[in-house]
Design a protein around this motif. Structure first.
Motif, PDB file in Angstrom:
ATOM      1  N   ALA A 135       0.647  -5.114   3.438  1.00 54.77           N
ATOM      2  CA  ALA A 135      -0.740  -5.358   3.837  1.00 54.77           C
ATOM      3  C   ALA A 135      -1.557  -4.112   3.560  1.00 54.77           C
ATOM      4  N   PRO A 181      -2.190  -9.418   1.825  1.00 52.32           N
ATOM      5  CA  PRO A 181      -3.178  -9.591   2.898  1.00 52.32           C
ATOM      6  C   PRO A 181      -4.026  -8.330   3.068  1.00 52.32           C
ATOM      7  N   LEU A 185       1.148 -10.400   9.311  1.00 56.27           N
ATOM      8  CA  LEU A 185       2.385 -10.142   8.562  1.00 56.27           C
ATOM      9  C   LEU A 185       3.536 -11.067   8.918  1.00 56.27           C
ATOM     10  N   GLY A 198      -4.470 -12.233   6.031  1.00 56.60           N
ATOM     11  CA  GLY A 198      -5.456 -11.178   6.159  1.00 56.60           C
ATOM     12  C   GLY A 198      -6.505 -11.518   7.211  1.00 56.60           C
TER      13      GLY A 198
END
Length: 302
Positions: A100, A121, A300, A3
């Motif tokens: 995400a 994330p 990612l 993240g």
């Protein structure tokens, strides 16, 4: 990089890697952004609890250019409007297994709080008056498109510094590169404690003194939605803190003008400045896509 929550804790090498990767994603003149399939099979949820055009759309385009599937949710269209708590909303989304979540929220620290409860994330797209990390990254990318390095530059930030998450992220990023940072605006919007926010920061309440010798002039809007009583009438604000062509003569000959948007012509800057060759405002918008492509890929795929 699990993240992206802020710039303050992001190491300089990580920032440099994102900026360099963003340069790779920048399209040649008069061409569109390249399309890759590196995130094919990934799902990204854009969860915006505050109004947004540039940030939300550029995250959507960035994700699609990388081959990801996207889903955008506004607060008015979510169960939060029915009284569901933020944690329950995010847990519900997490149960659907997105890869995400890109999140904007009016509460400072909301993404950091949720990141402690979720394994997914989270990319901070702006939290209250705290930070807006991808804006700072795209600002840095825009500066580097016009200057050979960040080091040794003088960057003047003018406007509502007190309520600006953009200013905070920019200050944290620029300070990591030893930039001379000048903050300018009405005393009520540029409180003295900001001088201690990072190394190399100084305050100036006279716009002419603040601009003198600047390499970059970054204008900010007055965030009336966060201010109970306006500091001064719009016409008076423009008189003392609005950027006009005459001011540019005080800056370096090759100085550029930036603004994260939305701009208010006749309040923060004149139309002549906004539409001048020195204005990089639309370049910032374009760079938002390249930077967010670099961020999403890094989040990612690492």
């Amino acid at each position: 990089m699990h993240g992206l929550l802020d710039i303050e804790s992001l190491p300089r090498p990580e920032i440099e890697a994102i900026l360099e990767r963003a340069r790779f994603f920048q399209p040649p003149p008069n061409e569109t952004y390249r399309r890759l399939d590196v995130l094919r099979g990934k799902t990204i949820v854009n969860l915006f609890f505050e109004a947004s055009t540039r940030t939300r759309v550029s995250f959507e385009i960035a994700a699609k250019r990388l081959g990801a599937d996207t889903l955008s949710i506004a607060a008015s269209g979510s169960s939060v409007s029915k009284g569901e708590s933020l944690v329950d909303t995010l847990n519900t989304l997490a149960a659907m297994r997105p890869h995400a979540i890109v999140m904007r929220h009016a509460a400072s620290g909301a993404p950091q709080f949720l990141a402690r409860h979720l394994q997914i994330p989270i990319v901070n797209a702006g939290d209250g008056t705290h930070e807006h990390p991808t804006q700072a990254l795209l600002d840095a990318r825009t500066i580097l498109d016009n200057k050979s390095t960040l080091e040794g530059l003088r960057v003047t930030i003018i406007g509502d510094i007190a309520h600006s998450r953009v200013a905070r992220s920019d200050i944290f990023l620029l300070a990591k590169f030893g930039v001379d940072i000048v903050l300018c605006g009405p005393p009520s919007l540029v409180p003295r404690e900001l001088e201690q926010i990072a190394p190399g920061v100084r305050l100036e309440y006279d716009i002419r003194k603040a601009i003198r010798g600047a390499d970059v002039i970054m204008m900010l809007r007055v965030q009336l939605e966060r201010i109970h009583e306006p500091t001064m009438p719009a016409s008076e604000y423009f008189q003392f803190y609005g950027l006009r062509l005459e001011h540019l003569e005080l800056a370096k000959p090759d100085a550029i003008v930036m603004h994260p948007g939305p701009i208010n012509r006749g309040r923060e800057l004149s139309s002549e400045v906004a539409d001048s060759q020195r204005s990089m405002i639309l370049n910032q918008v374009g760079n938002g896509i390249a930077v967010r492509m670099a961020v999403l890929e890094r989040v990612l795929l690492q």
